[in-house]
Design an enzyme around this catalytic site. Structure first.
Site, short mmCIF file in Angstrom:
data_model
loop_
_atom_site.label_atom_id
_atom_site.label_comp_id
_atom_site.label_asym_id
_atom_site.label_seq_id
_atom_site.Cartn_x
_atom_site.Cartn_y
_atom_site.Cartn_z
N GLN A 280 0.81 -1.21 0.00
CA GLN A 280 0.00 0.00 0.00
C GLN A 280 0.84 1.26 0.00
OE1 GLN A 280 -2.12 -0.78 3.64
NE2 GLN A 280 -0.21 -1.34 4.65
N HIS B 91 -8.17 3.38 20.09
CA HIS B 91 -7.31 2.33 20.66
C HIS B 91 -7.76 1.94 22.07
CE1 HIS B 91 -4.44 3.83 17.44
NE2 HIS B 91 -4.70 2.59 17.14
N ASP C 34 0.50 0.44 13.87
CA ASP C 34 0.88 1.73 14.47
C ASP C 34 1.22 1.60 15.95
OD1 ASP C 34 -1.67 1.74 15.85
OD2 ASP C 34 -2.57 2.50 14.02
N GLU D 130 1.16 -8.07 12.08
CA GLU D 130 0.90 -6.97 11.14
C GLU D 130 1.42 -7.37 9.76
OE1 GLU D 130 -0.40 -3.64 10.88
OE2 GLU D 130 0.35 -3.90 8.83
N ASP E 239 0.79 -12.26 7.29
CA ASP E 239 -0.67 -12.32 7.21
C ASP E 239 -1.28 -12.77 8.54
OD1 ASP E 239 -3.27 -12.65 6.46
OD2 ASP E 239 -2.93 -14.45 5.25
N GLY E 240 -2.10 -11.91 9.13
CA GLY E 240 -2.69 -12.21 10.43
C GLY E 240 -3.65 -13.39 10.38
N ASP F 155 -7.53 -5.19 14.94
CA ASP F 155 -7.37 -3.77 14.62
C ASP F 155 -7.23 -3.65 13.11
OD1 ASP F 155 -6.83 -1.12 14.52
OD2 ASP F 155 -4.99 -1.18 15.69
N ASP G 277 -10.18 -0.87 6.78
CA ASP G 277 -11.54 -1.06 6.26
C ASP G 277 -11.65 -2.40 5.53
OD1 ASP G 277 -12.61 1.49 7.11
OD2 ASP G 277 -11.22 2.35 5.67
N PRO H 277 -7.13 -6.81 1.07
CA PRO H 277 -6.55 -7.87 1.90
C PRO H 277 -7.21 -7.98 3.28
CG PRO H 277 -4.90 -6.17 1.34
CD PRO H 277 -6.17 -5.81 0.65
N1 SPD Z 1 -11.68 4.04 7.98
C1 SPD Z 1 -10.75 3.85 9.02
C2 SPD Z 1 -10.79 2.52 9.65
C3 SPD Z 1 -9.50 2.25 10.34
C4 SPD Z 1 -9.57 1.20 11.36
N2 SPD Z 1 -8.28 0.78 11.82
C5 SPD Z 1 -7.39 1.79 12.15
C6 SPD Z 1 -6.09 1.26 12.69
C7 SPD Z 1 -5.57 2.12 13.76
N3 SPD Z 1 -4.72 1.42 14.66
#
Ligand code: SPD
Length: 279
Positions: free
Chosen positions: A31, A62, A86, A106, A137-138, A156, A159, A163
Site C-alpha cells: 500500500q 485504541h 501503528d 501486522e 498475514d494475520g 485492529d 476497512d 486484503p
Molecule cells: N476508515 C478507518 C478505519 C481504520 C480502522 N483501523 C485503524 C487502525 C488504527 N490502529
C-alpha cells in the site's frame, strides 16, 4: 506546505484536513503509506489515502478497542493483536502489568517502521519487552496458532476491502474462537452504523455462530467515516460484557468504567440494523 488532504470516505462523502507538512510518503509492497502534519488533528497516518489514525483522536479508538476486551477476559496474560502496526493497541495492552506476552501480527512491516519514526506517542510501546512482532498475514498467523494459545484477540483491521476482508469473515472468527483459551475474549473494529450497517449485522451473526456471548458497543471517532464507530466483542464463557472486571494501571483519556458501561447502550437506530438478521 499548505494543502488540503482529502479522503473520499464513500461516494458522496469526503473528509478534508489542511496539512502543513508531509513527513513521509512511500510505497510498500502492499500500500501507499503517508504521514502528514495537519493543522487540526496533529499527525495523520494514511494508508492508500484513507485515515488510519491521527494524533488527536487515536486514543478513543485504541482505548475502546482494547479495554472492554481486557476487562471482560478471565485472565488476560497472552494477547494477540491482528493488524494495528501503528502500535496504539499495543500501548493500551501494556497498561496491564499481568500481561506476559503481546503478539502483534501486522501484514506490512513498513507501517511499523514509519509509525516508530513519526508517531512515537502511538508507537512508543512497541519496544516493550513483552511485545513480539510478527510481520505477515494475520489470518494465516491465527490459523497456525495452537488451540487456546491466547486470552485476548484484538482485531485492529483497516476497512473491509482488499486484503483486510478476511478479517471480517466467519472463518476468521472460527479460528479466533479456537485460538482463545476458556474465558478468552475477542474484540474487533466493525465500522460505522451510518455507513456499514450491513457489515455490522453480518459480523454479529458470524460471531454468534462461533461464541456463546457476543456484544456490540460504540464510540465517537471524528476522523473515521460516519464518526460514530462500532466494536464487536465476543467471549468464550459466561460474562457480562458491560460490567468492568479490571482496569488498566495507567491513565486513559476516553475509557472509564462509566464510559465502558454506557458504550453498550445502543441507540434504537443501531439496534434496528441488527433486527433484519434476527438479532
Ligand atoms: N476508515 C478507518 C478505519 C481504520 C480502522 N483501523 C485503524 C487502525 C488504527 N490502529
Amino acid at each position: 506546505m499548505n494543502l488540503w488532504w482529502t479522503e473520499e470516505q464513500t461516494p458522496g462523502l469526503r473528509l478534508s484536513l489542511r496539512c502543513t507538512a508531509l513527513r513521509e510518503r512511500r510505497r510498500s509492497p502492499y500500500q501507499d503509506i503517508a504521514v502528514y502534519e495537519t493543522a487540526q488533528y496533529g499527525r495523520l497516518l494514511a494508508l492508500d489515502d484513507m485515515v488510519m489514525t491521527t494524533e488527536a483522536d487515536e486514543f478513543v479508538y485504541h482505548e475502546m478497542l482494547t479495554h472492554p476486551a481486557m476487562s471482560a477476559c478471565a485472565e488476560p496474560r497472552r494477547v494477540l493483536i491482528v493488524g494495528g502496526g501503528d502500535g496504539g493497541c499495543v500501548r493500551e495492552v501494556c497498561k496491564y502489568p499481568a500481561v506476559q506476552q503481546v503478539v502483534l501480527a501486522e501484514l506490512d512491516g513498513e507501517v511499523i517502521d514509519v509509525c516508530r519514526r513519526h508517531l512515537p506517542s502511538i508507537a512508543g510501546a512497541l519496544g516493550d519487552p513483552r511485545v513480539q512482532i510478527e510481520v505477515g498475514d494475520g489470518v494465516a498467523y491465527l490459523a497456525a496458532a495452537p488451540a487456546g494459545s491466547f486470552d485476548v484477540i484484538l482485531v485492529d483491521a483497516p476497512d473491509p476491502i482488499g486484503p483486510a476482508e478476511g478479517l471480517f469473515g466467519e472463518r476468521f472468527y472460527g479460528q479466533a474462537a479456537r485460538a482463545l483459551a476458556p474465558g478468552g475474549v475477542l474484540a474487533a473494529q466493525t465500522e460505522s452504523p451510518f455507513l456499514h450497517g450491513d457489515l455490522i449485522a453480518r459480523v454479529q451473526v458470524a460471531l454468534r455462530r462461533q461464541f456463546p456471548v457476543v456484544g456490540l458497543y460504540w464510540a465517537v471517532i471524528p476522523t473515521y467515516p460516519g464518526a460514530m464507530w462500532t466494536f464487536s466483542i465476543a467471549a468464550q464463557g459466561t460474562v457480562d460484557l458491560a460490567r468492568v472486571r479490571r482496569q488498566p494501571e495507567a491513565a486513559t483519556r476516553y475509557w472509564t468504567p462509566e464510559v465502558h458501561g454506557a458504550a453498550f447502550a445502543l441507540p434504537p437506530f443501531v439496534r434496528a440494523l441488527l433486527e433484519p438478521a434476527g438479532l
